[in-house]
Design an enzyme around this catalytic site. Structure first.
Site, mmCIF file in Angstrom:
data_model
loop_
_atom_site.group_PDB
_atom_site.id
_atom_site.type_symbol
_atom_site.label_atom_id
_atom_site.label_comp_id
_atom_site.label_asym_id
_atom_site.label_seq_id
_atom_site.Cartn_x
_atom_site.Cartn_y
_atom_site.Cartn_z
ATOM 1 N N GLY A 139 56.824 19.842 72.757
ATOM 2 C CA GLY A 139 57.312 18.524 72.389
ATOM 3 C C GLY A 139 58.650 18.499 71.410
ATOM 4 O O GLY A 139 59.323 19.485 71.260
ATOM 5 N N CYS A 196 60.433 29.359 66.353
ATOM 6 C CA CYS A 196 60.458 28.399 67.700
ATOM 7 C C CYS A 196 60.124 26.984 67.048
ATOM 8 O O CYS A 196 61.046 26.506 66.416
ATOM 9 C CB CYS A 196 59.300 28.802 68.630
ATOM 10 S SG CYS A 196 59.693 28.126 70.250
ATOM 11 N N PHE A 197 59.243 26.310 67.467
ATOM 12 C CA PHE A 197 58.967 25.003 66.871
ATOM 13 C C PHE A 197 58.924 24.853 65.420
ATOM 14 O O PHE A 197 59.415 24.021 64.716
ATOM 15 C CB PHE A 197 57.728 24.620 67.396
ATOM 16 C CG PHE A 197 57.528 22.863 67.444
ATOM 17 C CD1 PHE A 197 58.238 22.060 67.975
ATOM 18 C CD2 PHE A 197 56.410 22.465 66.711
ATOM 19 C CE1 PHE A 197 58.072 20.715 68.179
ATOM 20 C CE2 PHE A 197 56.291 20.929 66.723
ATOM 21 C CZ PHE A 197 57.048 20.123 67.216
ATOM 22 N N PHE A 216 64.643 22.152 72.705
ATOM 23 C CA PHE A 216 65.207 21.489 71.468
ATOM 24 C C PHE A 216 65.810 22.421 70.474
ATOM 25 O O PHE A 216 65.268 23.645 70.617
ATOM 26 C CB PHE A 216 64.383 20.458 70.693
ATOM 27 C CG PHE A 216 63.726 19.423 71.586
ATOM 28 C CD1 PHE A 216 64.360 18.171 71.373
ATOM 29 C CD2 PHE A 216 62.728 19.502 72.170
ATOM 30 C CE1 PHE A 216 63.955 17.200 72.134
ATOM 31 C CE2 PHE A 216 62.124 18.429 73.168
ATOM 32 C CZ PHE A 216 62.672 17.240 72.952
ATOM 33 N N HIS A 272 60.956 34.413 69.810
ATOM 34 C CA HIS A 272 59.596 34.863 69.595
ATOM 35 C C HIS A 272 59.490 36.172 69.309
ATOM 36 O O HIS A 272 59.617 37.167 70.198
ATOM 37 C CB HIS A 272 58.680 34.406 70.963
ATOM 38 C CG HIS A 272 58.408 33.091 71.300
ATOM 39 N ND1 HIS A 272 57.373 32.529 71.031
ATOM 40 C CD2 HIS A 272 59.167 32.103 71.710
ATOM 41 C CE1 HIS A 272 57.336 31.209 71.446
ATOM 42 N NE2 HIS A 272 58.390 30.993 71.672
ATOM 43 N N GLU A 274 57.017 37.946 68.396
ATOM 44 C CA GLU A 274 55.716 38.601 68.650
ATOM 45 C C GLU A 274 55.791 38.979 70.211
ATOM 46 O O GLU A 274 55.052 39.834 70.560
ATOM 47 C CB GLU A 274 54.679 37.465 68.557
ATOM 48 C CG GLU A 274 54.420 36.551 69.922
ATOM 49 C CD GLU A 274 55.622 35.494 70.202
ATOM 50 O OE1 GLU A 274 55.656 35.185 71.259
ATOM 51 O OE2 GLU A 274 56.298 35.260 69.254
#
Length: 400
Positions: free
Chosen positions: A260, A286-287, A331, A376, A378
């Site tokens: 989102g 990330c977000f 984004f 990321h 991970e």
């Protein structure tokens, strides 16, 4: 292992093999009906049914990863998106019980060129199309994904729909259906993927630290990476109040990936500011990078078509080191390489950028204990160049 246990294991493996063989025979003998991918600008790609039959609406995006389709499909960051695979052959290794990054497939729809007709892997317990059908994910196969990706690169990620079966009867109304669907800008999605109840991922061995991880779309491998470093991870719902964080008394705070528009994440941003005020060591990905950026007063914006893949370079400006990273974001935080800026919590700095387009890939508080990256570490799936970021987070907690 006893003879009886050994026999039971062999019988179980044979039953699994028999089930997969039965799925293969069913899939190869089934005639697939027509399916369409319809874009909001009116472009239509024709293919055939893949997975469930029906209608799926979402933002069309492409990912360049040649491996890891199961991790991609179950990544909560892809929630409400129709994912296009650039790799031509998908499904070769089937589906297993170990590589899910969440409890279910998260994508809205799926687009591939050449699905495997005969999946084969020793860990497979099912096939990809069987899982798509079981979880109700509508897909389309057999389209020219190279032409589609070129179109999305030129025009940008956009609203789209996959239609098959009775949904095709709407004919000219399909574009209208797509245009009536919500855009990704302004989309508040993290609440749809967060955990409903807190849970704990125990540390491997003796716990060294306790971390509160805010789940705005966390992937399963992230707590595992922290646990391997002696961290007890308390995964918390996105609406967790700061009082619950204080009661937990964590050594560190983690902001996860998620889907989102970060401009809608007002509650996580407010919580992050409270964490920063208390000086709790913080790490975001990330977000979570976008949430930290907004908590520090930075703006965020939508990228033309985003970064999605497992081969994206990132430059760390302090060292000049280049890491090849796994990414999934549409984004980004506003800023430029090496930029320093004032925040209510001290001086901030843009620490990482992508050499492909200059996009911000990381930031930190110079005089504080908070940092984040857009990619990321991970690596599920993806390269392991950035795994040391978890060690940096542990070191940050050691210095507290």
């Amino acid at each position: 292992m006893s003879e009886r246990a050994s026999e039971s294991s062999i019988l179980s493996e044979r039953a699994s093999e028999s089930s997969i063989l039965s799925e293969r025979a069913s899939e190869s003998s089934t005639t697939r009906g027509p399916a369409l991918l319809v874009l909001e600008d009116g472009r239509i790609f024709r293919g055939e049914e893949f997975g469930a039959v029906g209608e799926a609406l979402g933002e069309a995006v492409f990912t360049t990863g040649m491996t890891g389709y199961q991790e991609t499909l179950t990544d909560p960051s892809y929630h409400a998106q129709i994912v296009v695979q650039t790799a031509p052959q998908i499904g070769n290794t089937g589906w297993n019980d170990e590589d899910d990054e969440s409890a279910r497939i998260q994508v809205a729809g799926y687009v591939v060129r050449d699905p495997s007709r005969s999946p084969s892997n020793w860990r497979a317990t099912s096939s990809l199309p069987a899982q798509l059908r079981e979880q109700g994910i509508v897909g389309v196969a057999g389209i020219d994904t190279r032409a589609l990706v070129r179109h999305l690169r030129e025009r940008g990620a956009m609203r789209s729909g996959v239609f098959s079966g009775e949904a095709l009867a709407r004919g000219p109304e399909l574009v209208e259906r797509v245009l009536a669907s919500p855009p990704m800008e302004g989309a508040d999605l993290y609440g749809a993927v967060t955990t409903r109840e807190p849970y704990v991922v125990p540390a491997h061995g003796e716990p060294r630290y306790r971390v509160a991880a805010l789940d705005v779309g966390i992937k399963a491998n992230t707590p595992r990476m922290l646990a391997a470093r002696g961290v007890e991870v308390h995964v918390l719902p996105a609406d967790t109040p700061f009082a619950a964080i204080e009661e937990l008394a964590p050594d560190g705070f983690f902001l996860s990936n998620g889907p989102g528009d970060p401009a809608t994440a007002e509650a996580p941003v407010a919580l992050t500011r409270q964490v920063l005020e208390r000086g709790i060591p913080l790490f975001g990905i990330c977000f979570g990078n976008q949430i930290l950026g907004r908590a520090l007063g930075r703006g965020t914006y939508k990228l033309r078509y985003g970064h999605r893949g497992i081969n994206i370079p990132v430059v760390e400006h302090a060292t000049g080191r280049v890491a090849i990273t796994s990414q999934n974001h549409g984004f980004a935080v506003a800023g430029e390489a090496g930029e320093r800026f004032d925040t209510p919590f001290g001086t901030g700095e843009i620490t990482h950028t992508c050499p492909n387009d200059g996009c911000v890939e990381g930031l930190r508080l110079i005089d504080g204990r908070a940092f984040s990256v857009q990619y990321h570490p991970e690596a599920a799936a993806g390269p392991h160049d950035a795994a040391d970021l978890f060690d940096r987070f542990v070191a940050l907690m050691e210095d507290r």
